[in-house]
Design an enzyme around this catalytic site. Sequence first.
Site, mmCIF file in Angstrom:
data_model
loop_
_atom_site.group_PDB
_atom_site.id
_atom_site.type_symbol
_atom_site.label_atom_id
_atom_site.label_comp_id
_atom_site.label_asym_id
_atom_site.label_seq_id
_atom_site.Cartn_x
_atom_site.Cartn_y
_atom_site.Cartn_z
ATOM 1 C CB CYS A 1 23.033 59.156 -118.177
ATOM 2 S SG CYS A 1 22.671 57.485 -118.720
ATOM 3 C CG HIS B 1 26.860 56.218 -118.567
ATOM 4 N ND1 HIS B 1 25.948 56.785 -117.704
ATOM 5 C CD2 HIS B 1 27.872 57.119 -118.696
ATOM 6 C CE1 HIS B 1 26.399 57.963 -117.311
ATOM 7 N NE2 HIS B 1 27.561 58.198 -117.915
#
Length: 936
Positions: free
Chosen positions: A339, A875
């Site tokens: 990510c 994230h």
Amino acid sequence: MYLVSLFFPIMTIPDSGSMMDSESLCLPCTPEEESRIVKELTEKAESSSKQGNLYYVISTKWFTKWQKYVGEETGEYELKDVSADKQASTLTTTGERPGPIDSTDIVTNEGGHDGGDLQLRRTLNELSDYVLVPQVVWEKLHGWYKGGPALPRQMISVGVQPTLSVEVYPLALKLIDSRDKSETFIHISKKASLRKLYEQVSALKRVDPEKLHIWDYFNDCKHAVLANSDKTLEESNLQMDQSIFLEFQADGFISSRFGMDSTGNQLALVPMEPQRSTLTIAGGPSLSNGYGADYSSGLYQGSTFGSVSIDMEDARDSVRTAPQRDRGLAGLQNLGNTCFMNSALQCLVHTPSLVDYFLQDYTDEINKQNPLGTHGELAIAFGELLRKLWSSGRTAVAPRAFKGKLARFAPQFSGYNQHDSQELLAFLLDGLHEDLNRVKQKPYIETKDSDGRPDEEVANEFWSYHKARNDSIVVDVCQGQYKSTLVCPVCSKISITFDPFMYLSLPLPSTTTRSMTITVFYGDGSSLPMPFTVNVSKHGYYKDLFQALGTACCLESYETLIIAEVYDYKIYRYLDSGESLHSIKDDECIVAYRLSKKQAESPLLEISHRYLENVKQGERKRFLTPLVTYLEDAKTGAGIESAVARVLGPLKRKVFLSSNKSDGIKVNGSVLEESTSDCQMDTVDGDRLGDKDSEEMELSFHLCTTDDRGMSCKPISKASVIKPSKVVKVILDWTEKDHDLYDASYLKDLPSVHKPGLTVKKTKQESISLFSCLDAFLKEEPLGPDDMWYCPGCKEHRQATKKLDLWRLPDIIVFHLKRFSYSRFLKNKLDTFVNFPIHNLDLSKYVKSKDPSGGSSVYELYAISNHYGGLGGGHYSAYAKLVEEDRWYHFDDSHVTPVSEGDIRTSAAYLLFYQRVKTSKLNSPMGESSGVHEEF
């Protein structure tokens, strides 16, 4: 985003007894011998490191016990769990001999893998969780201690410029058997060949390798048959934890219950490849109004570089035609903790000038000879990916080929742990620049100092030097120039240079300084102790604290401070000026003792305190903050008693007689109990205790000398002979009577460095602007001790002051908000909300150049890389604006959703991408609507 790890199959190793002579196994070595043997074996192994060597993973928990046993330093990883028993000693002490090797705390057999094979636990970090030792060291340790389990790992070569690295987490592949759909995990090095994979699978299934066909089954979809060849798994773009599909051949037929492959061809054994032509990948047709069939047919033409591989997924992506309304709305699949990569890529592929460039024919600008580049491979891989993302509609793209190139040229991103999107962005911009550098032969240029010349002349000279060696689309679009001014603190020599930049890393003001409260004691007994609160650099050293504290308490030029850390009413250690401030925690107590420099050079007297408890006769408890003073006569007990009386002088209670005897005696404004009324006899003729008979007052305390650990106690009298020492340590016994005579409140409950509760409250409410971050970045500050400047005037390295100013702004400017701080003692992430403008970011007041040809200084935001969560387990996602639509979208790996402009300003913003507003737009009514500085 999660962290992925796996295990290496436990390798069969010879019995330890066969590797070592029987004498070394039967006769235990001394700790010193063990340390020497391990050190020699380690040095020998590291001197002959080569690909294929084995290293063994050992739990840090056990290895630290062994290090303590042999008297070695335990390493930085122990700092995250500071020993609770600080009062024991500051010296390294030898521990007990550890038991058998125990690495069970770092392994697991969870995850549904076949058999009882052990895996390394997820989210492990080297040093803090495990250490790596060479095979010969493991054999020695195992011979001495037994235990286990054995966790061998292979040394591999990574990167284009080979670097040796231990593959702690080899590749994990989920093998799906076509006959019964059973799943088995295969664990194998990414450097292993496909032939090795076939051998491992055939041994597992007990089938001839010639009768097997293994498919790349990424995302449960057939892409290509993995040929039984010497091609490595890494070159085949196989990803961590992805699936591979196993088919069996029997009498010329393939046995498969799946029936058809992903292309719809029953029993197909070869991959379907797109039609190829002689055009290069970078030579697709010029496009202006959307993407038609001509574009899709030319998107993945034959590459001029044989190493550029296209899998079947790429082929299917290449033939899709995106409707006009879906351009630029493709997500990126997460390949396993990618990510961070997806977030940075989405920001770049939505940079209008880069989109225009890579959708055109850029073949002629690929620089294959540049030794600083990747022979054009990174630029081609990025261009391919950008074209796919702008042609696949809303279908998510798996960036496997790009990740393969990234891992090859930047091994630091080849693992499966969390990485930093800013670090990836920096590498990618630099790599694209070198691959697309129009300068084929870089000239050697020796820069000149400013020597008092006008800044405009020097800046243009430096920029011309830079452009003579660096000329690419990245320089054209992303590179600016700042002015750097260095001033020598000794000879005042001024050095001015003008350096290029591709992004600006801005500190968050709340992260640059730290508030610390220190209590200052007067070592000569001239005044009461006083707390001072100072602000120092978070990344500073004790000398910075010394300077700030000296200013706060008005330290004279002839005075000095002795700073100490107090723990459990004892001086734990005196602080060295060169040590980092990160070692001080907010809940600790730091004190300073103020002395003249001459007094500090005399023998010092360190006074600890004990109190006689009433619970048990004779029991004494350590209490109160230690005092430090100087000794004029360090030879006898009389000198110590005199020094003690001097430093305790300010603590003597002032006693005033009340007109009414029944009211008792007021001491410092409070009334003493009747039992203390005998103090009147000594205070009738004065207001300070002890004025009548100071000798008697000095002797009211019981003093004894003690050792460094405070374990021994030898009573002191006036005639006692004191052993000469730089620091004499004594213990002062307090009684109830002494409590009545002295106000000990100044020595207890001292303020800690900082109250954690206040920090939490402040952080929740804290909000800063992008402009304050810019101010912090551009302010004048001294260089760090590790970044000294060589002054051409002094001919010495000096801690010069440095001042930055923006001089030339690029069309695309990227701001990196420094939310992460890494040091030996601390890893931290700050979620402070930074209030940044979306429209009309005006940087004109920061630009020192007066050249009107530099272009507009007003910018519009078009992309954001976000980071959510903390260190290690966070994230990344991205916000990007489709400029043609004037709409914002949220790119969260494969998921792409529209988002309102009002929702894109969050405390997760990490990288901010701005595009220069053209002068024509600024002069239009729309460009003037929100003013130069937006109110937010």
